[in-house]
Structures are given as structure tokens and as C-alpha cells.
Design a protein around this motif. Sequence first.
Motif, short mmCIF file in Angstrom:
data_model
loop_
_atom_site.label_atom_id
_atom_site.label_comp_id
_atom_site.label_asym_id
_atom_site.label_seq_id
_atom_site.Cartn_x
_atom_site.Cartn_y
_atom_site.Cartn_z
N GLU A 155 -12.70 -31.53 14.01
CA GLU A 155 -12.50 -29.92 14.20
C GLU A 155 -13.34 -29.11 13.20
O GLU A 155 -13.64 -28.17 13.56
CB GLU A 155 -10.88 -29.84 13.84
CG GLU A 155 -10.05 -30.31 14.98
CD GLU A 155 -10.00 -29.42 16.52
OE1 GLU A 155 -10.70 -28.59 16.40
OE2 GLU A 155 -9.40 -30.14 17.30
N ALA B 224 -16.67 -20.42 12.38
CA ALA B 224 -15.43 -21.20 12.82
C ALA B 224 -15.80 -22.15 13.86
O ALA B 224 -15.05 -22.80 14.27
CB ALA B 224 -14.41 -20.18 13.05
N LEU B 225 -16.73 -21.74 14.91
CA LEU B 225 -16.67 -22.39 15.98
C LEU B 225 -17.82 -23.60 16.04
O LEU B 225 -18.23 -23.62 17.05
CB LEU B 225 -17.27 -21.40 17.34
CG LEU B 225 -16.41 -20.06 17.37
CD1 LEU B 225 -16.70 -19.10 18.74
CD2 LEU B 225 -14.68 -20.34 17.75
N GLU C 247 -17.25 -25.74 19.36
CA GLU C 247 -17.08 -25.50 20.62
C GLU C 247 -18.07 -25.86 21.33
O GLU C 247 -19.34 -26.00 20.80
CB GLU C 247 -17.06 -23.84 20.58
CG GLU C 247 -15.64 -23.47 19.86
CD GLU C 247 -14.46 -23.81 21.02
OE1 GLU C 247 -13.93 -24.89 20.61
OE2 GLU C 247 -14.40 -23.20 21.86
N LYS D 15 -20.65 -16.25 23.13
CA LYS D 15 -19.53 -16.22 22.33
C LYS D 15 -19.86 -16.97 20.88
O LYS D 15 -19.46 -16.33 19.80
CB LYS D 15 -18.46 -17.04 22.81
CG LYS D 15 -16.91 -16.81 22.19
CD LYS D 15 -16.18 -17.71 22.94
CE LYS D 15 -14.83 -16.97 22.91
NZ LYS D 15 -13.84 -17.75 23.92
N ASP E 161 -22.26 -14.43 18.99
CA ASP E 161 -21.34 -13.22 18.59
C ASP E 161 -20.69 -13.90 17.27
O ASP E 161 -20.65 -13.09 16.14
CB ASP E 161 -20.50 -13.22 19.53
CG ASP E 161 -19.64 -11.91 19.13
OD1 ASP E 161 -20.34 -10.90 18.44
OD2 ASP E 161 -18.35 -11.56 19.56
N ASP F 139 -21.12 -12.41 13.58
CA ASP F 139 -19.90 -11.78 12.88
C ASP F 139 -19.84 -12.04 11.42
O ASP F 139 -19.34 -11.54 10.49
CB ASP F 139 -18.52 -12.12 13.48
CG ASP F 139 -18.17 -11.11 14.60
OD1 ASP F 139 -19.11 -10.08 14.77
OD2 ASP F 139 -17.11 -11.29 15.14
N TYR G 295 -7.11 -20.73 6.65
CA TYR G 295 -6.97 -19.25 6.98
C TYR G 295 -5.59 -18.78 6.56
O TYR G 295 -4.55 -19.26 6.86
CB TYR G 295 -6.79 -19.15 8.70
CG TYR G 295 -8.14 -19.82 9.36
CD1 TYR G 295 -9.32 -19.71 8.86
CD2 TYR G 295 -7.65 -20.37 10.34
CE1 TYR G 295 -10.34 -20.25 9.67
CE2 TYR G 295 -8.63 -21.22 10.91
CZ TYR G 295 -10.15 -21.09 10.51
OH TYR G 295 -10.82 -21.70 11.33
N PRO H 15 -11.06 -17.65 13.25
CA PRO H 15 -11.17 -16.17 12.65
C PRO H 15 -12.30 -15.52 13.40
O PRO H 15 -13.41 -15.77 13.85
CB PRO H 15 -11.59 -16.25 11.20
CG PRO H 15 -12.34 -17.45 11.07
CD PRO H 15 -11.77 -18.39 12.10
#
Lengths: 294, 660
Positions: free
Chosen positions: A166, A186-187, A190, A210, A213, A217, B348, B464
Motif C-alpha cells: 500500500e 498518496a496515490l 493507484e 487524478k 492532480d 497538490d 494521517y 489526503p
Amino acid sequence: MFKIAYYPGCSGQGTSLEYDSSTRAVCKALDVELVDIPDWSCCGSTPAHTVNHVLSAALSARNLAQVEVMGMDKVTTPCPSCLTNLRTAAHKMEDPGFRTKTNALLDVPCNGNVDAQSVLQVLTENVDLELVRSKVVKPLTGIKIACYYGCIMNRPPELMRFDHHENPMAMDNLMTALGAEVVPFALKVECCGASYGIPRNDIVTRLSGKLLDAGRDVGADAFVTACPLCQMNLDLRQGQINHALHEKFKIPVFYYTQLLGYALGLDRAVLGFEKLCVDPRLALGKIKQPAQAR
Amino acid sequence: MRIGVFICHCGSNIAGTVDCPSVAATALTYPDVVFSTDTMYACSEPGQDAIIQAIKDKNLDGVVVASCTPRMHEPTFRRTVERAGLNRYMFEMANIREHVSWIGKSKDLNTGKAAELVRMAVEKLRRDKPLIPKRFETVKRVLVIGGGVAGIQAALDCADGGQEVIMVEREQTIGGKMAKLDKTFPTVDCSSCVLGPKMVDIAQHPNITLYACSEIEAVGGYVGNFQITIRKKATYVNWKDCTGCGLCVEKCPSRKLPDKFNENLCNAPSINIPFPQAIPKKAAINAESCIMLTKGKCGLCAKVCPVKCIDFEQKDELINVDVGAIVVATGYDLFDWHKYPQYGEGRYPDVITSMQYERMLSASGPSGGHVKRPSDGKEPKNVVFIQCVGSRDKSVDRPYCSGFCCMYTAKQTILTKDHIPDSQSYVFYMDIRSPGKLYDEFVRRAMEEYGAQYVRGRVAMIYPKGDKLIVRGADTLAGTQVEVPADLVVLAVGAESAKGAVQLGEKLRVAPDQYGFFVESHPKLKPVETNTAGVFLAGACQGPKDIPASVSQGSAAASKVLGLLSKKELESDPAVSRVNPARCVGCGKCIQTCPFGAIKEVQDRFGNPKAEVIDTVCQGCGICTVTCPQGAIQLEHFTDNQILAEVNALCPPKMFANYE
């Protein structure tokens, strides 16, 4: 010198030439000798296993058998999709019934003694990060990087057995060792939309959009990836994404080997930055010159 | 000897796969058997009456019943034969249900095996002797281990019933998990307001002695006469003098320790009183972080203490106490959610546990009852609750339902709306389990009146985005993927067995199940008893339970204790080891092997060493009988001759007529 059989994969011959050439260059620089499998063939890719598991396994097992003939017990490939096929074939052939069926299709039977690993795993487990750090001539200080691993490099964990499924850290640690600032992207695992780029382009633009993006961010100047298909979706299709989502992304997407080679001061020609669709010069320009960095 | 044999059908439980009349007919051919019959339910009233009638009519002096496990009905049938005038040990039971009919499908094989088991029982019964139990007095004192709500209820009920109670609590205060809760379902009444008075009662009840910061060091003895050693851990504060004024807590300069009572939401001073209503309200020093105890200088608390009760030299203290019965009420712990990588593994800060949220909601919590995000202290608007975190999930070895999470999540959505009127709660659930009085109505209220959005599905990941957390999950009713932007994510963590429960179980000889919860004597009919006489269970140490169930079980355990101790004397099981002094060579091997210390060395009249069994301590395990090189120790009712007779019944010795 660490010696290992090398399976470039079809994309290394075409869409990801720069991944293949940069991989070979950094491995050489880090004392990992890659021995090409003679007469290697396609791993079966996605189409084969959707049609027939035995046939798919046979395509991969042929290559594993070649490695056995070479007298080696480990093979490495830069492409996570090839890796999944090689590992799946080896795993399925642990079942004697399945192995008999598969070997019936092969001239040279595969005995299942070969372990397939990603180049990233080979570098992580066989090259000390301190050694990498000591060989860096152009530290990546100043550039902010999002490490994107893709969905199949570490998963399913029972099969891939490398890093966290993960929250993988292998590229993060490597990039940090090179002096780059790794942003908390975080992804990491994915899906980018994978091969849907052609039949359902909307899926890829949505999913890859995504990712871009999320990277923007957290302030990423660039992405690094370890997968030819991920790289293609994020880089080649960035224009399509911008068009579909009314966005203005302009984030270059490197192979981690390209930035590794850059930091090690390897010949720019083998790193193939010119192959990237999104112009990387702005991002590379953020890297401070060694004198500045000090 | 005249033996009667009764083969029970147990409805179709046995008769379904065993030919009972044929077993009864075969039994009649066994030696000494003068009467044999089959019966529908041997344990029923007519079944027992038929046994009594047969004993009288046929002048029987021993009875074999072939039916279920002796754990179930051996006491029943022993009483039956006793009512008919026989000694209760002139009875044997053959288990042809659990050992035969429930496990084998072939009627022929089953019938043969049942007949053989009956034959073994007959052979054993032929060598049984009448035994007379000894009587002994009980200690009129109860030990309650654990001061949560179940233990509190058990202690108060026992104390009100006139028994002296010793309560041992591992933590600095009693109250357990309930003391941490803000409100309780389904009434939404204040948890500490309903628990507080009961805690005070524990402190003030003349029959109750409370040892906080204490653990059970050792347990010896047996029902009615347990010897307990309690380790009172050093608190570095003389509790006799401490008034709980809190001056030391205010002045303590060391505040690096996470506050356990507040679920690590804030830090606590090294000398602390966990919360205002703590019982006992005494300060204690944490030796790991105290500057004086770690670095040898500071001692500020000692300087400010008005009654001079700080004692940096204090050591652990061992206290011995005799009790007649033990109530185990050690409760549960919360599942460690970090095992789920998809919830961020702690990366988090705004992903918190339900218990942390409970402390946040509580007016006596670290934020004074204001819900604030741990990351930036802002008030959350979108709160996402994820249920079944560590419940009903084989992948983390927690396949069981924790039972109370559905309810407390519904409660927390209601409280969220109360605290932040413009907030929106989302609940990801698998199924809603609300079987209890007013429980389902309560969940519906959370949905319908308080507008909590319930989404049926599991959460795949939390990531997040900006200052929000995106919770991605499946909506299995709509058949789609959903993403909810959350300001705060609350994980409804499930229950697991309390840390140290297994070790305590070893001392008490109470078995834990595979998840560490203590096993009751019978899942339906003996829910608070254990297989060790005199040890009872209350609350969540037996399995996850909510407050009403824990309190009920506390009272149930107390009623069992009061029933036990209301007898002036108890009978000891006479099936204990006995030494034949003529055979004993005084080697002392049995003394070394006995796990209960039930054998002592004595001297006969010539001064020779001999072993002697202390009847009331012996548990009848039989280890000494196999250890004795002389065969001098025999376990009454299970002598070597009886066991060998059973073996011979099963495998008759072959007689060779001809040696050619």
C-alpha cells in the motif's frame, strides 16, 4: 560485481527505449551486470492470460527456461507487467499438473528454478544506498518528486513479495539518497488506467488525471515511475488529459533510472530525456548546480 | 455385583446412527450385567425415575448410562443413583453421543463401537468402590480481578450480599473502558455520571478493599480456599497520606508522556491522577518518564506536596490474602488498527479511533468536549466513520463480530450532530447489528433524525487531498465506487482480549480461546462459570460485550459466588490420589511432580519417609500415579486396575491354545 539475467521486455524495444537504455547504463554504473537472455520472446502481456492461462504461462516460461539454460537462477526486468507474467507463470507451475501442461508446449522444459525480480528490487536489495550516495556527482537538490509505483509492481503482495503493497518506499528512498525532495504523494499504487488508453480513453484521462492532480497538490515538479505503461499514460497522454479535463498539467514524468543516471552523471545520450513528451527542462532546471547546492 | 445398563436414544441424536436396542441386548451378555434397556431420554424425569425403579426392582448395586458426555450429565445421574440409595460413585457413563453418533455415519460401526464403550464402562464399574467426599470450610472472602463496570457490579453485589471483597485493578483507577466514554447508547446518558457513583461505592463500601496499580502475582489453592499473592506496584506516592489535591500534578515539569487515559491525544505529567473522578483519587508517578527517577534530580512534587507523601524509594509490595472464590473481570482491549495499511498506518493524524473520538467528545477530555482535528485543531464538518475495523475480518485474524461497534458508531454520529450542528456524518458499514432493547430504533434515529449517511461497503483506501482526507470505498447497494471528502475519519475499532489475559488464565487455570477470551463452562447453561471450580467470569474477558451485558454478567457472577459461599462447608471430590504406605519407598518423586503441591512427606512410626496426599488440595490429575516407580499411589475411582480392565475389555488378551 553482481550478475543477473536480463529480460528487457517488448516495450523496452519500442515505447520505452529510454527506460531500457537508462536501466542498462545505471546498472553498469552500480556494478550490476545484466546478461541478456538470448532469443527472448514476449511474456504474453495482457492479451495472453485473458485467453488461455496455459498458453500465457508457456510464453513466460519459455523465457524462464532460457535463463535456466544460461545456468542462472535469477532474472530481472524493468517492466512490472512482464514481471507479473514471469512471476505468475513460475507460481502457477508450482502445481505439477499445470507444469506438465505448460511444458508440453515448450521445446526446453521449464523447471521452475528461476526467481524473477524487478530491476528496482535488484537495485534496492543488492546495491547499498550509501554506495549510491557516494557515486552521486550531480545531486538532485531542489527538485520535488512524486514517486509513482503503479498498481502491479508490489501487488498482489503474496505474489510479488517486494516492498509494501500500500505504501512502497523503494523509489522514495532512492530519490532521497540522490538528494531530491520526495513529496508525500498518496496515490503511489493507484491505477493509471493501464491499457484502456485505446478502447476507453476516458477512463485513462480520468484516472491518470487524478494522479497528476494529486501530484500537483503536493507540489511535485516531476513524477518518477517504474512502469512503461504508467509513464506512457501520464506523459504521452498528458495532452489528452488536459483536453478532456480542461486542465493545464505540464509535469514531466521520468523513469526513475533516468534521474538516477542523471545524478550519477551518466551520458545524457543514453538517458534519453529527449524521448519524453512533456518537456523536462523546466523541472530539471530546478536542480541546483553542485556549487549552488552548497 | 448386579449391574444395570441404560442406553439413551437422546431423541434421534444417538438413535439416528446407533442401534440402541441392539446395544442394550449386547450389554446383557457382559459379566455382572443383570438388567439392560434402552430409553428415549435418560436424563428426563421419567428416564431418571426408570433408573431408580430398576435399581429398586432388580436390586442393582451399580449403574451404567450410555449417553452424552459426562461433562454434561454425570452429576445428574450421580444424584439419580444416590436418590435410589446407591453411593454416587457406583455409576459409570459411556459417551456414545460425542464419541460415536455425532462423529460416525455408519450405523453398523457405530453400534459396535457403542457396545464396546459400554463394555469398558461395565468393566470399570465392576471395580468401583463407594467413595465418601470429605467436607471442608470455605473462606468467606471474594477476589474480583479487574475494576471495570463488570467487576464493579460483581464486587458491589458480593459486598451487599455480606461477603468481604478484595478488588485488584491493574491501572491507577477503576472504571475501566466505561470511564473513558462520553455518553452511552441507546439512552445517550453521561457515562461517568452513571458509573461515578458506583465507583465511589467501591471506595466507601465497608466490605470492599481496593488494590489499584496491582496485579495478581500468584494463585494457589482450590475452590473455597484460594491463596492469592497480589503485587502492589510502586507508585512512589504514599497513598495512605495522599489527599488527591493535585498540586503535584500541576507543578510536575515532565510532560512528555502520552496520556494513556486520554488515548494519547495529549501528554500527561509524570505524576498524575488520570481524571477528576478517579477512584482511588491518588497520584502516582510513572517511573519511565519521571525526571527524579530517571536522572536523579527534580523532586518538585515532593517539595510542593502539603502532606509529604512522595516516596521515591518505594518498592513493589507483595500482599497475601486467602479467598473462597474469584471473579475474573479483566475486560478487553481495542484492536490495533495499524494492521490495516489502507487506513494509512498512522501517517494521517486525522484518522483516529472511536475511543479517541470518545475522549474528544467528553467534557473532561483533553479538548474540553470540543471536537477538533488533531492536525490543525479545526472543527470538522464531514466526519466519516468506518465500521468493522478489526471485526469480522479473517485477514487480520479477527473473524468474530465485536458486537458493540454498530451501536457506538450510531451514538457517535448523533453526538457529532449535537456538537457540530452543520456537520455531516457518513458511516461505512458491512451489516448493522443492533439486536437489543431499543437498539435498532436508536440506529434508525441516527439515520432519520440526525441524518447520518449510511453507506454499505468497505473502505479501500484513505488518502489526503489538500487538508481533507478522501475516503474511497464501495457502495455495494448502488454497485458503485464512492469517494467522500472527510475532515475527520473515525475508525470503529473492534475488541480483542485484554493484554496479559492468557498469562493470568494460566495462573487461574482458566483456559483462553484462540483469541484470548476466557472459555466459560458451558456456552449456554454455564455462562459465568469456568472449568475451575470457584473461578467465575464477568464481562468482556469472556467475549466482547456492551455495558448492559457486562453488568448483567457481573451480577450473575456475584450470585454464583454468593451461592457458593452461602454453604458453610463444601464437599471435596473423593476421586483423589491415595498412597499405599506399605508400598511407598519415600523416594519423593511424586512430591516433585505434583503441580498443585498436594503431596507432602511424612514419617511412619519407624521414621521412614512416606508420601501423603493432602485430600483437599489434590485435583485428581493422576500425574503422581504414573510417576510412582512402585505403583504406590493410586487415583481413587481411576486405579490402574480399573484402567487396565477397560483396556482389556477393548482388546481382550489372546489365549494361545497351541504353541506348535
